[in-house]
Design an enzyme around this catalytic site. Structure first.
Site, PDB file in Angstrom:
ATOM      1  N   ASN A   1      -8.702   7.849  -5.262  1.00 43.68           N
ATOM      2  CA  ASN A   1      -8.383   6.644  -4.508  1.00 43.68           C
ATOM      3  C   ASN A   1      -6.860   6.611  -4.416  1.00 43.68           C
ATOM      4  O   ASN A   1      -6.186   6.367  -5.420  1.00 43.68           O
ATOM      5  CB  ASN A   1      -8.916   5.404  -5.216  1.00 43.68           C
ATOM      6  CG  ASN A   1      -8.532   4.122  -4.510  1.00 43.68           C
ATOM      7  OD1 ASN A   1      -7.744   4.109  -3.589  1.00 43.68           O
ATOM      8  ND2 ASN A   1      -9.097   3.022  -4.966  1.00 43.68           N
TER       9      ASN A   1
ATOM     10  N   SER B   1      -4.877   4.497  -3.475  1.00 44.50           N
ATOM     11  CA  SER B   1      -4.288   3.199  -3.811  1.00 44.50           C
ATOM     12  C   SER B   1      -4.162   2.987  -5.319  1.00 44.50           C
ATOM     13  O   SER B   1      -3.551   2.024  -5.759  1.00 44.50           O
ATOM     14  CB  SER B   1      -5.136   2.065  -3.222  1.00 44.50           C
ATOM     15  OG  SER B   1      -5.165   2.162  -1.822  1.00 44.50           O
ATOM     16  N   CYS B   2      -4.742   3.884  -6.103  1.00 46.66           N
ATOM     17  CA  CYS B   2      -4.775   3.749  -7.570  1.00 46.66           C
ATOM     18  C   CYS B   2      -3.670   4.603  -8.195  1.00 46.66           C
ATOM     19  O   CYS B   2      -3.605   5.811  -7.964  1.00 46.66           O
ATOM     20  CB  CYS B   2      -6.138   4.195  -8.086  1.00 46.66           C
ATOM     21  SG  CYS B   2      -6.251   4.347  -9.874  1.00 46.66           S
ATOM     22  N   GLY B   3      -2.824   3.977  -9.002  1.00 45.57           N
ATOM     23  CA  GLY B   3      -1.746   4.697  -9.668  1.00 45.57           C
ATOM     24  C   GLY B   3      -2.238   5.805 -10.577  1.00 45.57           C
ATOM     25  O   GLY B   3      -1.673   6.901 -10.587  1.00 45.57           O
TER      26      GLY B   3
ATOM     27  N   ARG C   1      -3.354   8.697  -8.429  1.00 46.36           N
ATOM     28  CA  ARG C   1      -2.183   9.418  -7.891  1.00 46.36           C
ATOM     29  C   ARG C   1      -1.511  10.247  -8.979  1.00 46.36           C
ATOM     30  O   ARG C   1      -1.114  11.396  -8.737  1.00 46.36           O
ATOM     31  CB  ARG C   1      -1.178   8.440  -7.286  1.00 46.36           C
ATOM     32  CG  ARG C   1      -1.631   7.799  -5.989  1.00 46.36           C
ATOM     33  CD  ARG C   1      -0.501   7.052  -5.289  1.00 46.36           C
ATOM     34  NE  ARG C   1       0.195   6.107  -6.137  1.00 46.36           N
ATOM     35  CZ  ARG C   1      -0.125   4.827  -6.306  1.00 46.36           C
ATOM     36  NH1 ARG C   1      -1.161   4.331  -5.653  1.00 46.36           N
ATOM     37  NH2 ARG C   1       0.597   4.042  -7.082  1.00 46.36           N
TER      38      ARG C   1
END
Length: 116
Positions: free
Chosen positions: A9, A11-13, A16
């Site tokens: 995802n 959007s997920c730190g 990433r």
């Protein structure tokens, strides 16, 4: 190692960071943005088998409606959770990484190192 997949995802730190860690180690994984692509029952069951986990182990509660749906109840079956995860992919915690050595929910990101 080219047989690596990350269910990601962007959007997920943590997701990433896990992807960045893989690339830092010279691994270019297949990136599956599961919020766009969704899940199938067979796919989730296969991941759980590889992870030696239950659907409760990968259920994302924070930022979801898992509690309202009754998914956090200990008696909720894996089949019930998997059905909900297919309808609402956000209910699956991330990132999940699969390599020839196994599969894991990589929270924290450094857990991916055990799969390399």
């Amino acid at each position: 190692m080219s047989d690596v997949t990350i269910y990601h995802n962007p959007s997920c730190g943590t997701s990433r960071n896990t992807l960045a860690l893989l690339r830092e180690k010279g691994v270019e994984p297949t990136v599956v943005e599961y919020l766009k692509e969704g899940w199938t029952k067979d796919q989730l069951k296969d991941l759980l088998r590889k992870m030696e986990a239950s659907a409760h182990d990968i259920l994302r509660v924070r930022g979801t409606n898992a509690e309202e749906l009754g998914l956090t109840h200990p008696q909720a079956s894996d089949d019930h959770l998997i059905a909900a995860m297919i309808v609402e992919p956000i209910l699956v915690n991330r990132p999940i990484v699969v390599t020839p050595k196994g599969a894991a929910l990589c929270r924290p990101a450094e857990l991916v190192l055990g799969l390399l």
